[in-house]
Design a protein around this motif. Sequence first.
Motif, short mmCIF file in Angstrom:
data_model
loop_
_atom_site.label_atom_id
_atom_site.label_comp_id
_atom_site.label_asym_id
_atom_site.label_seq_id
_atom_site.Cartn_x
_atom_site.Cartn_y
_atom_site.Cartn_z
N VAL A 171 0.85 -1.19 0.00
CA VAL A 171 0.00 0.00 0.00
C VAL A 171 0.88 1.24 0.00
CG1 VAL A 171 -1.82 1.27 1.19
CG2 VAL A 171 -1.81 -1.24 1.26
N LYS A 172 0.71 2.08 -1.02
CA LYS A 172 1.41 3.36 -1.10
C LYS A 172 0.37 4.47 -1.13
CE LYS A 172 5.19 1.62 -4.04
NZ LYS A 172 5.89 1.83 -5.35
N VAL A 173 0.47 5.40 -0.19
CA VAL A 173 -0.43 6.55 -0.21
C VAL A 173 0.35 7.83 0.07
CG1 VAL A 173 -2.45 5.21 0.49
CG2 VAL A 173 -1.10 6.37 2.22
N LYS A 174 -0.14 8.93 -0.49
CA LYS A 174 0.47 10.24 -0.29
C LYS A 174 -0.60 11.29 -0.07
CE LYS A 174 4.42 9.32 -3.36
NZ LYS A 174 5.19 9.80 -4.57
N ARG A 175 -0.29 12.24 0.77
CA ARG A 175 -1.10 13.44 1.00
C ARG A 175 -2.52 13.08 1.48
NH1 ARG A 175 0.57 14.53 -4.02
NH2 ARG A 175 -1.51 15.04 -4.78
N ARG A 176 -2.70 13.19 2.78
CA ARG A 176 -4.00 12.87 3.38
C ARG A 176 -4.98 14.00 3.13
NH1 ARG A 176 -5.97 14.04 8.33
NH2 ARG A 176 -3.88 14.56 9.17
N THR A 177 -6.12 13.67 2.56
CA THR A 177 -7.17 14.64 2.27
C THR A 177 -8.37 14.50 3.21
OG1 THR A 177 -8.09 13.14 0.62
CG2 THR A 177 -6.54 14.81 -0.15
N GLY A 178 -8.49 13.34 3.87
CA GLY A 178 -9.61 13.09 4.77
C GLY A 178 -9.20 13.21 6.22
N LYS A 179 -10.11 12.85 7.11
CA LYS A 179 -9.89 13.01 8.55
C LYS A 179 -9.34 11.76 9.23
CE LYS A 179 -13.49 16.52 9.16
NZ LYS A 179 -14.74 16.90 9.89
N LEU A 180 -9.39 10.61 8.53
CA LEU A 180 -8.99 9.36 9.17
C LEU A 180 -7.48 9.14 9.07
CD1 LEU A 180 -11.77 6.98 7.80
CD2 LEU A 180 -11.74 8.22 9.99
N ASN A 181 -6.90 8.55 10.12
CA ASN A 181 -5.50 8.18 10.00
C ASN A 181 -5.38 6.96 9.08
OD1 ASN A 181 -5.48 5.63 11.42
ND2 ASN A 181 -5.21 6.67 13.38
N PHE A 182 -4.16 6.62 8.72
CA PHE A 182 -3.90 5.57 7.74
C PHE A 182 -4.51 4.23 8.15
CE2 PHE A 182 -0.45 2.64 5.93
CZ PHE A 182 -1.03 2.57 4.67
#
Length: 313
Positions: A171-182
């Motif tokens: 799993v690769k993710v960048k830049r959180r746009t929502g309120k939930l942690n990873f």
Amino acid sequence: MTFFGSTACGSTSFSRILQKGLTDNFAEVQVSVVDCPDLTKEPFTFPIKGICGKTRIAEVGGVPYLLPLVNEKKVYDLNKIAKDIQLPGAFVLGAGAGPFQTLGFNSEFMLLVQTESEHRPPVNGSYFARVNPADGGCLLEKYSEKYHDFGCALLANLFASEGQPGKVIEVKVKRRTGKLNFVTCMRQTLEKHYGDKPVGMGGAFIIQKGKVKTHIMPAEFSSCPLNSDEDVNKWLHFYEMKAPLVCLPVFVSRDPGFDLRLEHTHCFSHHGEGGHYHYDTTPDIVEYLGYFLPAEFLYRIDQPKETHSFGRD
């Protein structure tokens, strides 16, 4: 023991589910099935190469053994736990309370243990983080540099396997746009998809860029009862820690009636910081890279008879 069922077998279907759910919370998301990287190499430096083979999740003890007041009788041995989950010699990772019975103080524990088997001795690659008595900062140490047992205490959320190479979910993710942690985003995504059917996952992820909010418990257990989240938060020491951080998550989509802590993640680093992960504080730049597997079985060990719902963030 609970069998998670056939849903625990399809990594490809899990990757599609996570891809969809994470897109609601992060600007860039890429989920795929890959060969597990060699986890003995940096930044992981685990005692084994992989997290595959006969996967299990085990919750040991629980928050009610720490709060409102500590129960100092609740101490555990990881080699025995591996036998209790019918996987002697298992590689075990996860988050728990440090073995105060050995350390002489309370701490956050990042468990990385290759348990004993007939063919090899155990290896303890765990870390612990305590509040530095000199300045109130974080003091992170590798457990085996001073101690030689395989204990933990009070509570632990564990992901266990044969420690073999194999296919994992990257799993690769960048830049959180929502309120939930990873971790919460992944857990709630699974809960939304599977509903009443509990599924669980574990593994490891790196916070590659950014900073995160963490906490470390005080070295001394509270002598006054802690009866609410507000009480607990006043007792804990909070920090902002910087990447890179190696995190050890264990999460279950829903509680099938065993008084589970649904998610628990501790982190360590090679620059002296570590503790209990809450969420990133730099959403515009944060980057996560993780490797996960669903668990085939769930084990509940020494479930508290009296319980409550606070102190589980």
